[in-house]
Write a protein that holds these residues in place. Structure first.
Motif: not given
Length: 89
Positions: A53, A55, A71-76, A79
């Motif tokens: 990915v 960005l 956005v970066l915090e959520e991607l880090r 999951r």
């Protein structure tokens, strides 16, 4: 008449401010195509080739920076699984 001259002077100053000069970037002394942010310089040791990915964040204000950071915090964030079910909202 005095008000007219003052108003004309203020308009001239405001219009002249639009012609402000910005500092010019320094010339590049040496260019090496093998260095820098190039696709071939990426190291993928230990990573899978299934997903990559890229960005690009645009904007220079506080809101743009806050959105990019969020956005970066959520991607880090970790999951639990790679697939979402219809109940995951």
């Amino acid at each position: 008449m005095r008000v007219h001259h003052a108003l004309l002077w203020i308009v001239a100053v405001l219009l002249g401010g639009g012609c402000a000069h910005y500092p010019e970037n320094a010339r590049l002394k040496h260019y090496d195509p093998q260095c820098g942010y190039r696709f071939r310089n990426l190291t993928n040791t230990g990573n899978s080739d299934s997903l990559q990915v890229y960005l690009a964040f645009s904007g220079g204000g506080t809101r743009a920076a806050a959105l990019s950071y969020g956005v970066l915090e959520e991607l880090r964030a970790p999951r639990s699984s790679g697939r979402a079910s219809p109940g995951d909202c």
